[in-house]
Design an enzyme around this catalytic site. Structure first.
Site, PDB file in Angstrom:
ATOM      1  N   LYS A  43       0.863  -1.186   0.000  1.00  0.00           N
ATOM      2  CA  LYS A  43       0.000   0.000   0.000  1.00  0.00           C
ATOM      3  C   LYS A  43       0.895   1.230   0.000  1.00  0.00           C
ATOM      4  O   LYS A  43       2.033   1.157   0.455  1.00  0.00           O
ATOM      5  CB  LYS A  43      -0.858  -0.012   1.285  1.00  0.00           C
ATOM      6  CG  LYS A  43      -2.057   0.886   1.260  1.00  0.00           C
ATOM      7  CD  LYS A  43      -3.277   0.180   0.735  1.00  0.00           C
ATOM      8  CE  LYS A  43      -4.441   1.149   0.602  1.00  0.00           C
ATOM      9  NZ  LYS A  43      -5.627   0.493   0.045  1.00  0.00           N
ATOM     10  N   GLY A  79     -25.726   2.072   3.615  1.00  0.00           N
ATOM     11  CA  GLY A  79     -24.783   2.659   2.650  1.00  0.00           C
ATOM     12  C   GLY A  79     -25.166   2.239   1.251  1.00  0.00           C
ATOM     13  O   GLY A  79     -24.961   1.094   0.864  1.00  0.00           O
ATOM     14  N   VAL A  80     -25.769   3.171   0.511  1.00  0.00           N
ATOM     15  CA  VAL A  80     -26.214   2.827  -0.844  1.00  0.00           C
ATOM     16  C   VAL A  80     -25.447   3.632  -1.885  1.00  0.00           C
ATOM     17  O   VAL A  80     -26.013   4.278  -2.754  1.00  0.00           O
ATOM     18  CB  VAL A  80     -27.751   2.963  -1.013  1.00  0.00           C
ATOM     19  CG1 VAL A  80     -28.468   1.918  -0.194  1.00  0.00           C
ATOM     20  CG2 VAL A  80     -28.229   4.375  -0.643  1.00  0.00           C
ATOM     21  N   GLY A  81     -24.131   3.582  -1.765  1.00  0.00           N
ATOM     22  CA  GLY A  81     -23.254   4.223  -2.748  1.00  0.00           C
ATOM     23  C   GLY A  81     -23.073   3.279  -3.920  1.00  0.00           C
ATOM     24  O   GLY A  81     -23.982   2.524  -4.294  1.00  0.00           O
ATOM     25  N   VAL A  98     -21.294   0.474  -4.369  1.00  0.00           N
ATOM     26  CA  VAL A  98     -21.423  -0.971  -4.122  1.00  0.00           C
ATOM     27  C   VAL A  98     -22.809  -1.299  -3.571  1.00  0.00           C
ATOM     28  O   VAL A  98     -23.499  -2.201  -4.059  1.00  0.00           O
ATOM     29  CB  VAL A  98     -20.337  -1.478  -3.143  1.00  0.00           C
ATOM     30  CG1 VAL A  98     -20.494  -2.968  -2.887  1.00  0.00           C
ATOM     31  CG2 VAL A  98     -18.937  -1.184  -3.683  1.00  0.00           C
TER      32      VAL A  98
HETATM   33  P1  NAD Z   1     -19.406   5.095  -1.906  1.00  0.00           P
HETATM   34  O1  NAD Z   1     -18.644   6.294  -1.425  1.00  0.00           O
HETATM   35  O2  NAD Z   1     -19.877   5.050  -3.318  1.00  0.00           O
HETATM   36  O3  NAD Z   1     -20.668   4.840  -0.966  1.00  0.00           O
HETATM   37  C1  NAD Z   1     -20.647   4.972   0.409  1.00  0.00           C
HETATM   38  C2  NAD Z   1     -22.064   5.313   0.851  1.00  0.00           C
HETATM   39  O4  NAD Z   1     -22.067   5.350   2.274  1.00  0.00           O
HETATM   40  C3  NAD Z   1     -22.541   6.675   0.348  1.00  0.00           C
HETATM   41  O5  NAD Z   1     -23.838   6.576  -0.192  1.00  0.00           O
HETATM   42  C4  NAD Z   1     -22.533   7.537   1.603  1.00  0.00           C
HETATM   43  O6  NAD Z   1     -23.533   8.547   1.594  1.00  0.00           O
HETATM   44  C5  NAD Z   1     -22.803   6.509   2.669  1.00  0.00           C
HETATM   45  N1  NAD Z   1     -22.356   6.925   3.999  1.00  0.00           N
HETATM   46  C6  NAD Z   1     -21.291   7.675   4.336  1.00  0.00           C
HETATM   47  N2  NAD Z   1     -21.254   7.845   5.672  1.00  0.00           N
HETATM   48  C7  NAD Z   1     -22.293   7.176   6.181  1.00  0.00           C
HETATM   49  C8  NAD Z   1     -22.767   6.955   7.498  1.00  0.00           C
HETATM   50  N3  NAD Z   1     -22.150   7.490   8.570  1.00  0.00           N
HETATM   51  N4  NAD Z   1     -23.860   6.181   7.654  1.00  0.00           N
HETATM   52  C9  NAD Z   1     -24.504   5.640   6.579  1.00  0.00           C
HETATM   53  N5  NAD Z   1     -24.108   5.836   5.317  1.00  0.00           N
HETATM   54  C10 NAD Z   1     -23.011   6.584   5.128  1.00  0.00           C
HETATM   55  O7  NAD Z   1     -18.442   3.860  -1.572  1.00  0.00           O
HETATM   56  P2  NAD Z   1     -18.478   2.412  -2.222  1.00  0.00           P
HETATM   57  O8  NAD Z   1     -17.478   2.370  -3.309  1.00  0.00           O
HETATM   58  O9  NAD Z   1     -19.884   2.004  -2.457  1.00  0.00           O
HETATM   59  O10 NAD Z   1     -17.856   1.548  -1.016  1.00  0.00           O
HETATM   60  C11 NAD Z   1     -18.636   1.210   0.107  1.00  0.00           C
HETATM   61  C12 NAD Z   1     -17.761   0.506   1.133  1.00  0.00           C
HETATM   62  O11 NAD Z   1     -17.194  -0.667   0.539  1.00  0.00           O
HETATM   63  C13 NAD Z   1     -16.568   1.317   1.625  1.00  0.00           C
HETATM   64  O12 NAD Z   1     -16.330   1.001   2.961  1.00  0.00           O
HETATM   65  C14 NAD Z   1     -15.427   0.821   0.763  1.00  0.00           C
HETATM   66  O13 NAD Z   1     -14.168   0.969   1.414  1.00  0.00           O
HETATM   67  C15 NAD Z   1     -15.769  -0.641   0.623  1.00  0.00           C
HETATM   68  N6  NAD Z   1     -15.215  -1.273  -0.583  1.00  0.00           N
HETATM   69  C16 NAD Z   1     -15.531  -0.785  -1.810  1.00  0.00           C
HETATM   70  C17 NAD Z   1     -15.013  -1.399  -2.946  1.00  0.00           C
HETATM   71  C18 NAD Z   1     -15.352  -0.895  -4.327  1.00  0.00           C
HETATM   72  O14 NAD Z   1     -15.097  -1.620  -5.302  1.00  0.00           O
HETATM   73  N7  NAD Z   1     -15.941   0.262  -4.474  1.00  0.00           N
HETATM   74  C19 NAD Z   1     -14.158  -2.505  -2.815  1.00  0.00           C
HETATM   75  C20 NAD Z   1     -13.883  -3.002  -1.537  1.00  0.00           C
HETATM   76  C21 NAD Z   1     -14.419  -2.365  -0.426  1.00  0.00           C
END
Ligand code: NAD
Length: 366
Positions: free
Chosen positions: A92, A192-194, A196
């Protein structure tokens, strides 16, 4: 010439002790005055292949915080790659500074030169505070970079692949608890509906699950609820819900002593990294409560598998196919956990360590 008397050499043995304790291979400190670049690259273990891990850029309070973060994260990557069955080691990088203020082309290309100097022992990718645009700048200086946009032959956004892995890991847990893979009729709360979380919700709804969603982003909630019919739950009421599965897909460390005591569900499986505030205490607490935990770093490995696929010429079908191993590995880990009466987290660590040890013992002669 100035003397080097100001360097606090007494801290070096402390750092070396830490490196020895967890067997880190190499730490590289990088600085460049002209761009203001200050970075640390940690290579934890390259037994299985080159160390791959994203470059995180963050305005750390001090250098100590930066080194703690890079050591923790690089070791995590070793375990994640090992458990996913791919031929990568763990590494990393962290760049110290505010990404909105000091990042530019020269800055990222200078960092790319440092990555290149490692000759492929470290492969970088995007992480918090860096973007695909930054990867393009790094690419100008080194081939040891992944996570490039699709038009540059990269895999693009890994989130749909990550969501697929989480969905399959969840199904492996569902099979263990309910005797079938189907999530039809299961009450599943996705926090968390981002990128993923939303892709996961779509898959679950399509299969007939009763999905609840919670997020700080009201707009994202409303739009996904409208699209999928999922019901919105307030964040303060997440752990009061009657649910079968809790799927943390927002921030890490959402599982602690207080909410695990409160939680009424059979399974925890989600995408967030480092879901357990303390992996030993809370892994055991979930086991004692009879809640099946799908280890985060295994079931969210689709993103890593996606960038790994990029190394040999990206193909999304191959990335998705490789991600399907998450189902079988999750089942294996559940079996070890049951057989040895240890948490699934410990079982996953054990399996990852065994793979590294067994491959480390053989000589891959060609
Ligand atoms: P993202 O930023 O697209 O979505 C995160 C969501 O969480 C957002 O909708 C945000 O509004 C919400 N959020 C933030 N703070 C919050 C809180 N306190 N309470 C509730 N919701 C909250 O991120 P992502 O890419 O969807 O990733 C989600 C998680 O998965 C992260 O922890 C990330 O590290 C992990 N992850 C992602 C990937 C990937 O391919 N994107 C891979 C491995 C792990």
């Amino acid at each position: 010439m100035d003397t080097l008397n100001d360097i606090h050499v007494e801290t070096i043995p402390v750092l070396f002790n830490q490196l020895t304790e967890h067997d880190y291979e190499q730490i590289v400190f990088c600085q460049d005055k002209s761009t203001g670049l200050k970075a640390i690259i940690a290579i934890h273990n390259t037994t299985l292949g080159p160390g791959l891990g994203g470059t995180r850029m963050y305005n750390y309070k001090n250098e100590n915080d930066a080194i703690t973060d890079v050591l923790r994260l690089s070791r995590g990557m070793t375990y994640k790659a090992a458990i996913s069955g791919i031929n990568l080691g763990g590494a990393k990088a962290v760049i110290i500074g505010d990404p909105r203020k000091i990042k530019n082309e020269a800055f990222m290309r200078r960092f790319g030169r440092f990555v290149d100097n490692l000759g492929g022992k470290y492969i970088t990718a995007e992480d918090i505070g860096t973007t695909t645009r930054d990867m393009e700048y790094i690419k100008m200086e080194t081939g040891h970079v992944t996570g490039l946009p699709e038009i540059m032959g990269g895999g693009g956004d890994p989130s749909p692949v990550t969501a697929y892995g989480v969905y399959l890991g969840m199904k492996a847990c569902v099979n263990e608890v309910y005797g079938s893979d189907s999530v039809e009729g299961k009450k599943i709360l996705v926090e968390g509906v981002g990128k993923v979380g939303s892709a996961l919700v779509r898959r679950l709804v399509k299969e007939g699950a009763k999905v609840m969603i919670a997020d700080v982003n009201e707009e994202a909630l409303a739009s996904l609820a409208k699209e999928t019919g999922a019901s919105v739950v307030s964040l303060s009421e997440v752990f009061d819900q009657d649910m079968d599965i809790y799927s943390p897909c927002a921030l890490g460390a959402t599982l602690n002593t207080e909410n695990i005591s409160q939680m009424k569900c059979a399974i925890v499986s989600g995408a967030a990294n480092n879901q357990l505030a303390d992996e030993h205490i809370h892994g055991q607490m979930l086991l004692d409560k009879g809640i099946l935990y799908g280890p985060d770093y295994l079931i969210n490995a689709g993103g890593l598998i996606n960038v790994y696929t990029e190394l040999n010429g990206y193909n999304r079908d191959i990335a998705m196919k490789t991600t399907e191993t998450i189902y079988d590995v999750t089942r294996d880990i559940i079996a070890i956990s049951k057989r040895e009466q240890i948490s699934t987290y410990q079982a996953a660590n054990k399996m990852a360590e065994q793979r590294i040890q067994s491959i480390g013992r053989i000589h891959l002669n060609y």
